[in-house]
Write a protein that holds these residues in place. Sequence first.
Motif, short mmCIF file in Angstrom:
data_model
loop_
_atom_site.label_atom_id
_atom_site.label_comp_id
_atom_site.label_asym_id
_atom_site.label_seq_id
_atom_site.Cartn_x
_atom_site.Cartn_y
_atom_site.Cartn_z
N ALA A 467 39.81 38.42 40.83
CA ALA A 467 38.86 39.16 41.66
C ALA A 467 37.56 39.40 40.90
O ALA A 467 36.45 39.21 41.44
N VAL A 468 37.68 39.83 39.62
CA VAL A 468 36.49 40.06 38.80
C VAL A 468 35.73 38.75 38.58
O VAL A 468 34.50 38.69 38.71
N TYR A 469 36.47 37.68 38.30
CA TYR A 469 35.83 36.38 38.08
C TYR A 469 35.14 35.89 39.35
O TYR A 469 33.98 35.44 39.30
N ASN A 470 35.82 35.97 40.49
CA ASN A 470 35.24 35.49 41.75
C ASN A 470 34.00 36.29 42.13
O ASN A 470 33.03 35.73 42.65
N LEU A 471 34.02 37.61 41.88
CA LEU A 471 32.85 38.44 42.18
C LEU A 471 31.67 38.04 41.31
O LEU A 471 30.54 37.93 41.79
N GLY A 472 31.93 37.80 40.02
CA GLY A 472 30.86 37.35 39.13
C GLY A 472 30.29 36.01 39.54
O GLY A 472 29.08 35.79 39.50
N LYS A 473 31.18 35.11 39.96
CA LYS A 473 30.73 33.78 40.42
C LYS A 473 29.88 33.91 41.68
O LYS A 473 28.84 33.24 41.80
N ALA A 474 30.29 34.75 42.62
CA ALA A 474 29.53 34.95 43.85
C ALA A 474 28.14 35.53 43.55
O ALA A 474 27.14 35.15 44.17
N LYS A 475 28.07 36.44 42.58
CA LYS A 475 26.78 37.02 42.21
C LYS A 475 25.85 35.98 41.61
O LYS A 475 24.65 35.96 41.89
N ARG A 476 26.41 35.10 40.77
CA ARG A 476 25.59 34.05 40.15
C ARG A 476 25.05 33.09 41.21
O ARG A 476 23.88 32.68 41.15
N ILE A 477 25.88 32.74 42.17
CA ILE A 477 25.43 31.85 43.26
C ILE A 477 24.32 32.52 44.05
O ILE A 477 23.30 31.88 44.39
N GLU A 478 24.49 33.81 44.34
CA GLU A 478 23.46 34.54 45.10
C GLU A 478 22.15 34.63 44.32
O GLU A 478 21.07 34.45 44.89
N GLU A 479 22.25 34.87 43.00
CA GLU A 479 21.04 34.93 42.17
C GLU A 479 20.33 33.59 42.11
O GLU A 479 19.10 33.52 42.16
N ASN A 480 21.10 32.49 42.00
CA ASN A 480 20.50 31.16 41.98
C ASN A 480 19.79 30.85 43.28
O ASN A 480 18.71 30.25 43.28
#
Length: 487
Positions: A467-480
Motif C-alpha cells: 500500500a505504501v509502495y503503490n501510494l508512492g508510485k501513484a504520487k510520482r505518476i501524478e507529479e510527472n
Amino acid sequence: MKNMTISKILIIGLVCLLIGGILPYLFLNLSGKLIILFGALLVILGLLLIKKGKITIYDWLILFFLSIPFHDYRIMFGSFFLRLTEVCFIPLLVWGVIQMTRQEADRRNLFKLNAEYIILLFFSAFTAMSVLLSADPFVGTYRTIILAYLVILSFIISKVLKEEDKIYLIVKALIAVSAGASIFAILQAFLPAFQPFYPIPLIQLGSVTLYRSGVGWQNPNYFALYLSMILPITYVCKIYKLFPEKKFIQTCFVLQTCGIFCTYSRLGFISLGLTFLFLLWVRGKKTLVLIMVIVIAVLSVLTFTSMAYIYEHNPYLAVTIFRIPNPGLVLKNPLLIAGWRRDAWVANARMFLDHPFIGIGPFMSTAMYEQYRPTDQVYPWKSGLAVHSEYLSLLSERGIIGTALFFLFLLFLMTRANLYYQQNKSAVSGKLMLGLWASIVNFIWFSFGGATIYSVEFWINVGLILAVYNLGKAKRIEENQLNQLDK
C-alpha cells in the motif's frame, strides 16, 4: 472515521479484550471459548451500531485487528472450525470489494497485480498439486483455503489504503490493539486466576508461580511472533516521531516489550534481537552492531558452557534459557534443549528427499512424522512431532518448487521495501517503510524455528508495504503528469 482518534481506538481495543476475558467467569456453566467468541462479536456489533456516520472498510479493518488477540478461539463444526478472525474477515471482504470497485473508475486497475501476488498465484498452483498428492486432501484443501484468505486480506489492504492518513490510522490501530493484548499478557504472567486464555506454568519462585503468556495463542511463541512483528514498527514510529501522540507511542512500546518478555519465548527474543541489530545496521550504526554481535556470541558460549552452574544456582534463568527444568535430563542428553526438534528435522528432510518437487501436501509433515522418524530417535512418544521451522516445512510439504516460489516472493517484497526506503529516507512514508521492512526481517528470522506462513500479522504487513509502495508510485505518476503539463 475522521472522528476515530487513536485514544478511542485504544479504548475500544481494551474494552473488547477485557469483556472477552471477563465473560467466561460470569457464565461458568458455558464454554469459555464460546462466550469469548460471541461476547467479542456482540461488542463489535454494538460499536458499529453506536458509531456515527457510515461504516467504512477502515472500521472493519480495525475491528478485524481487534479479533487477532483471540487467535485460537473458534466455532467448531465437527472437524471443521472457523476462528474469530475468519468470522470477522467475511464482512471485511464484502466491504473491501465494494470499496475497491468504487475507488477504481477503470475496472482494469482492479486486476493489476504487484509482482508479489503473481508469484503467489504460481505458489498456490503448485500447492494445489501437492494437495492432490497428499495423504489427506481434505486437510490440505482446508489449509490452502486459510492461506488464500490471508493473501486476499493482504491484497485488500494493499488496494484500499490509497491515502496517507488512512495508512497511518491503520498502523496506529495495529499498535494500539497489540498494546491492549500486551496488558493481558502481563496480567497472565503473574495472576493464575486471571486465565481466560491457556495457562502455561513456567516456574514456581517461593509462593509465586510464573506463567508463560500466550494470550489467545495456545503456543506463546506465536503471540511473541505477533508482537515482535509490530514492535519494530512502534520503535521506528517512536524514534522518528512519526505521530504526534508521543506518550501513546511510548506507552505502547513499553507494553509491547513487557508483553514479549512475559511470553518467555526464546525464539521471540532471538528474532527480535536480530531485527533490532538489522535496524541499527540500516541506520548506519555498523560498528555498534559488530560490537554487539561479538558480545552476544561470547555470552552465548559462556551460557552453554556454564549449564550445570546455572541449573544449580539460578533455576529461573535455567528455565528461561533452557526451558526444560530437569537438569539431569538435559545434561544427560543436550539435544533436549532443542525440545526434541532434531527428530522432526531429520524426518522432514527425509520427506523432502522422498517428494522433492511437489512435497507431501500442506499440514501433512506432522501427520507423516511416524513414517519418517529416525531410528535413533530422542523424541519418546508415538504421536506426530511438528517441525517448527517454516523453511523445513515448506521443503517437505511443498517441495523445492513451492519453496523456491515462496522465497522469490520474500525476495521481491524485501527488495521493494529496501528500494522504497533508500529513495525516501527523509520522508515520513520512507521511515514507516523501514518499520514495515524490519517486521518482515523479524518474520524471516522467526521462521527458522516456527511455523509462520499462517501468521495473520505477516500478511497484514505485506499489504501495508505494498500500500505504501503503490501510494508512492501513484504520487510520482501524478507529479510527472503535472510537470509535463507545465512544460
